[in-house]
Design an enzyme around this catalytic site. Structure first.
Site, PDB file in Angstrom:
ATOM      1  N   GLU A  32      37.963  33.959  26.729  1.00  0.00           N
ATOM      2  CA  GLU A  32      37.233  35.108  26.198  1.00  0.00           C
ATOM      3  C   GLU A  32      38.242  36.240  25.982  1.00  0.00           C
ATOM      4  OE1 GLU A  32      34.226  36.774  28.779  1.00  0.00           O
ATOM      5  OE2 GLU A  32      33.558  38.140  27.201  1.00  0.00           O
ATOM      6  N   ARG A 251      40.334  25.497  40.048  1.00  0.00           N
ATOM      7  CA  ARG A 251      40.919  26.738  39.562  1.00  0.00           C
ATOM      8  C   ARG A 251      42.118  27.097  40.437  1.00  0.00           C
ATOM      9  NH1 ARG A 251      38.254  31.391  38.431  1.00  0.00           N
ATOM     10  NH2 ARG A 251      39.765  32.770  39.358  1.00  0.00           N
ATOM     11  N   LYS A 261      39.837  38.547  35.291  1.00  0.00           N
ATOM     12  CA  LYS A 261      40.060  39.586  34.286  1.00  0.00           C
ATOM     13  C   LYS A 261      39.276  40.853  34.600  1.00  0.00           C
ATOM     14  CE  LYS A 261      39.420  36.663  30.977  1.00  0.00           C
ATOM     15  NZ  LYS A 261      38.916  36.155  29.724  1.00  0.00           N
TER      16      LYS A 261
HETATM   17  P1  ATP Z   1      38.183  35.503  34.481  1.00  0.00           P
HETATM   18  O1  ATP Z   1      37.240  35.510  35.625  1.00  0.00           O
HETATM   19  O2  ATP Z   1      39.566  35.785  34.875  1.00  0.00           O
HETATM   20  O3  ATP Z   1      37.734  36.338  33.359  1.00  0.00           O
HETATM   21  P2  ATP Z   1      37.139  33.369  33.019  1.00  0.00           P
HETATM   22  O4  ATP Z   1      36.891  31.985  33.381  1.00  0.00           O
HETATM   23  O5  ATP Z   1      35.926  34.203  32.900  1.00  0.00           O
HETATM   24  O6  ATP Z   1      38.183  33.991  33.994  1.00  0.00           O
HETATM   25  P3  ATP Z   1      37.863  32.741  30.355  1.00  0.00           P
HETATM   26  O7  ATP Z   1      38.580  33.544  29.355  1.00  0.00           O
HETATM   27  O8  ATP Z   1      36.468  32.358  30.069  1.00  0.00           O
HETATM   28  O9  ATP Z   1      37.975  33.530  31.708  1.00  0.00           O
HETATM   29  O10 ATP Z   1      38.716  31.447  30.732  1.00  0.00           O
HETATM   30  C1  ATP Z   1      39.190  30.496  29.823  1.00  0.00           C
HETATM   31  C2  ATP Z   1      39.432  29.223  30.568  1.00  0.00           C
HETATM   32  O11 ATP Z   1      40.352  29.432  31.615  1.00  0.00           O
HETATM   33  C3  ATP Z   1      38.162  28.684  31.195  1.00  0.00           C
HETATM   34  O12 ATP Z   1      38.062  27.330  30.859  1.00  0.00           O
HETATM   35  C4  ATP Z   1      38.357  28.877  32.662  1.00  0.00           C
HETATM   36  O13 ATP Z   1      37.767  27.862  33.400  1.00  0.00           O
HETATM   37  C5  ATP Z   1      39.868  28.845  32.805  1.00  0.00           C
HETATM   38  N1  ATP Z   1      40.291  29.620  33.968  1.00  0.00           N
HETATM   39  C6  ATP Z   1      40.009  30.904  34.249  1.00  0.00           C
HETATM   40  N2  ATP Z   1      40.522  31.274  35.432  1.00  0.00           N
HETATM   41  C7  ATP Z   1      41.166  30.182  35.923  1.00  0.00           C
HETATM   42  C8  ATP Z   1      41.911  29.913  37.114  1.00  0.00           C
HETATM   43  N3  ATP Z   1      42.109  30.839  38.051  1.00  0.00           N
HETATM   44  N4  ATP Z   1      42.445  28.681  37.265  1.00  0.00           N
HETATM   45  C9  ATP Z   1      42.270  27.743  36.333  1.00  0.00           C
HETATM   46  N5  ATP Z   1      41.585  27.922  35.198  1.00  0.00           N
HETATM   47  C10 ATP Z   1      41.030  29.125  34.979  1.00  0.00           C
HETATM   48 MG    MG Z   2      34.519  32.930  31.009  1.00  0.00          MG
END
Ligand code: ATP
Ligand code: MG
Ligand code: MG
Length: 532
Positions: A32, A251, A261
């Site tokens: 995102e 993760r 984020k």
């Molecule tokens: P955040 O909470 O940091 O915003 P998110 O999952 O909401 O993380 P996205 O931009 O939707 O952020 O993430 C893109 C991809 O990265 C998703 O498939 C998510 O599962 C993966 N991802 C996010 N954080 C991690 C992490 N700490 N370790 C491994 N994969 C991750």
């Molecule tokens: Mg997300």
């Protein structure tokens, strides 16, 4: 980017994706654009790349999951594209969930018409309570006409109270199946579609549909989404769309920081850090700016592999991999602290006039070439070293030879008081293996010393792992930035931003700003895994 591609880690794991056919696997990385990529995202991106490209010679899709206009920005979108490129990841196709807004609108309308979704204006708290207790919303049995009229109102922007929920279950043991929200109002202009839409699909709804429509065969998701896997498949079944295999992986978590984020945004907005590329940030840009190399970052992440065991990573392992990478290639320089610098005069056997000599930049790596080392009878030393000298002791001036210390002048008679200056007798015949103290020194003659600012950083958090009910703001480290001034050998004048060097006996540093117009160069201390 070129460099990263060359140094591909060539990872291989004993893991196969379900029903994977060589050449036909399609994975998708859907970030995102609501912040810069952090090293957790790097793991997700590299795993998608590994399965699609390395293992199955298939296709890697890259999709901006831009369904929440309130959090998303062009700046974030651009940074994500750049950072994937920096990591050496080359998606075969880039798309946007927002490209599919019209299609998703039609799918939602269809769900309503088929009796599979309803409009709900229950307030958030009540909705949450009802979901927890397995109670039906009072709006669950609205007519199709009523639901459609409200949905159209949401899209037109005249209707703000309602959201649309999938009619899956009221009391399924899996709470993710209890009528999830699939459309919600948002009047913040979208960075790509502007004010065209006043309501947007949720991630839960958009992700399975767009994955399937775009051809994803295997969706890699972090394990915390596992509860939502049945929901993902439910949407596909609802529309009779092509099935997608889900592969869950752990993760990445790190001690004393957060990979979220949302929280990182707060640090940036509150100016607790300089920005998303701050060397204290666990973002891709942050760790690279701190002195991680791209290939060490890839190696580290690929070593984690696609396992499902969630671990809390220690930064020492991360930086230790980097150290092994930079040690053989970091040119050696010498620096002496500016604080309480000790002047040393060689009164016997020293050179009468200053001179310079070409010496290797790295004793074990002749490929790095040579540097100029200045020698004279006028030196500066670190107070830390000089204060330990004993009268008439024999010491070693590194990369020069031994010297005897006949005289030590302290600022007062107290033997613990700082040393102001010392006298030396050069003793080059002395055995360097027999001395206890090998010290750094710089000649003040025969070269122009370069002022440098050394910057070290501490972790963002004071606690290894925050618990669910910890208020994270209570655990922010108060002081995370430490500066000191030093003088460096003249060769430093040629260093450029991004260069990684070693200051003998002081550690590894990345040049964040070069020496320019008399202004000190700024060097960031690169952790080695020993301390932090
Ligand atoms: P955040 O909470 O940091 O915003 P998110 O999952 O909401 O993380 P996205 O931009 O939707 O952020 O993430 C893109 C991809 O990265 C998703 O498939 C998510 O599962 C993966 N991802 C996010 N954080 C991690 C992490 N700490 N370790 C491994 N994969 C991750
Ligand atoms: Mg997300
Ligand atoms: Mg998140």
């Amino acid at each position: 980017a070129k460099k990263a591609a060359q140094s591909r880690a060539g990872a291989s794991y004993n893991i196969a994706l379900q029903d994977a056919e060589m050449g036909k696997v399609v994975t998708g990385f859907p970030p995102e654009p609501s912040g810069y990529l952090h090293i957790g995202h790097a793991k997700a991106a590299l795993l998608n790349d590994y399965f699609a490209h390395d293992l199955y010679k298939g296709t890697l899709l890259f999709r901006f999951d831009d369904t929440n206009s309130t959090k998303e920005k062009q700046e974030f979108q651009d940074s994500i594209t750049e950072d994937l490129d920096v990591l050496g990841i080359k998606p075969d196709k880039t798309s946007y969930t927002s490209d599919h807004f019209h299609t998703l609108y039609e799918y939602c309308a269809r769900m309503i018409k088929e009796g599979n979704a309803y409009a709900d204006d229950t307030d958030q708290k009540t909705m949450r309570d009802e979901r927890m207790t397995g109670k039906a919303s009072v709006r669950r049995n609205r007519t199709v006409e009523e639901n459609m009229a409200i949905f159209e109102g949401m899209i037109a922007g005249t209707q703000l109270q309602n959201c649309i929920r999938a009619k899956i279950s009221v009391d399924n043991p899996n709470k993710a199946m209890r009528d999830p929200v699939i459309y919600r109002c948002n009047h913040t202009p979208h960075h790509r579609t502007g004010t065209l839409w006043k309501a947007y699909p949720t991630y839960d709804f958009a992700c399975p549909l767009v994955d399937s429509l775009e051809g994803v065969t295997h969706a890699l998701r972090t394990t915390e989404f596992a509860d939502r896997n049945p929901q993902y498949q439910w949407f596909l079944e609802c529309f009779n769309l092509r099935k997608v295999h889900i592969w869950d992986f752990a993760r990445l978590n790190f001690k004393r920081t957060f990979l979220s984020k949302r929280k990182l945004t707060k640090l940036v907005d509150a100016s607790r850090v300089w920005g998303w590329d701050d060397p204290r940030m666990p973002t891709i840009r942050g760790v690279l700016r701190r002195g991680m190399t791209i290939s060490a970052l890839r190696d580290f992440i690929l070593k984690q592999g696609p396992s499902r065991n969630i671990t809390l990573m220690d930064w020492t392992i991360f930086w230790n991999i980097n150290k092994k990478e930079i040690d053989p290639i970091a040119p050696r320089h010498t620096a002496v602290d500016q604080k309480e610098t000790v002047r040393a005069t060689i009164i016997k056997q020293g050179p009468e006039k200053a001179y310079t000599e070409e010496r290797p930049r790295h004793n074990k790596n002749p490929g790095l070439g040579t540097k100029k080392v200045a020698y004279s009878s006028h030196l500066i030393l670190d107070q830390e070293d000089a204060k330990l000298f004993e009268q008439d002791e024999e010491i070693t001036l590194m990369a020069w030879g031994n010297a005897i210390v006949p005289k030590i002048n302290r600022s007062s008679l107290d033997f613990r008081s700082p040393v102001v200056d010392i006298e030396l007798e050069l003793h080059l015949e002395g055995d360097v293996k027999k001395t206890e103290k090998k010290i750094t020194w710089l000649s003040t003659e025969g070269q122009s010393l370069i002022p440098v600012e050394l910057v070290d950083f501490d972790y963002l958090l004071t606690k290894d792992k925050l618990e669910e009910d910890d208020n994270w703001e209570d655990f922010l480290t108060k002081q995370t930035e430490f500066r000191s001034a030093a003088f460096c050998d003249a060769n430093l004048a040629a260093c450029k931003t991004g260069d990684i060097i070693q200051l003998e006996r002081k550690g590894y540093f990345r040049v964040d700003a070069p020496y320019k117009d008399g202004k000190a160069a700024v060097l960031f201390n690169i952790p080695t895994g020993k301390t932090r």
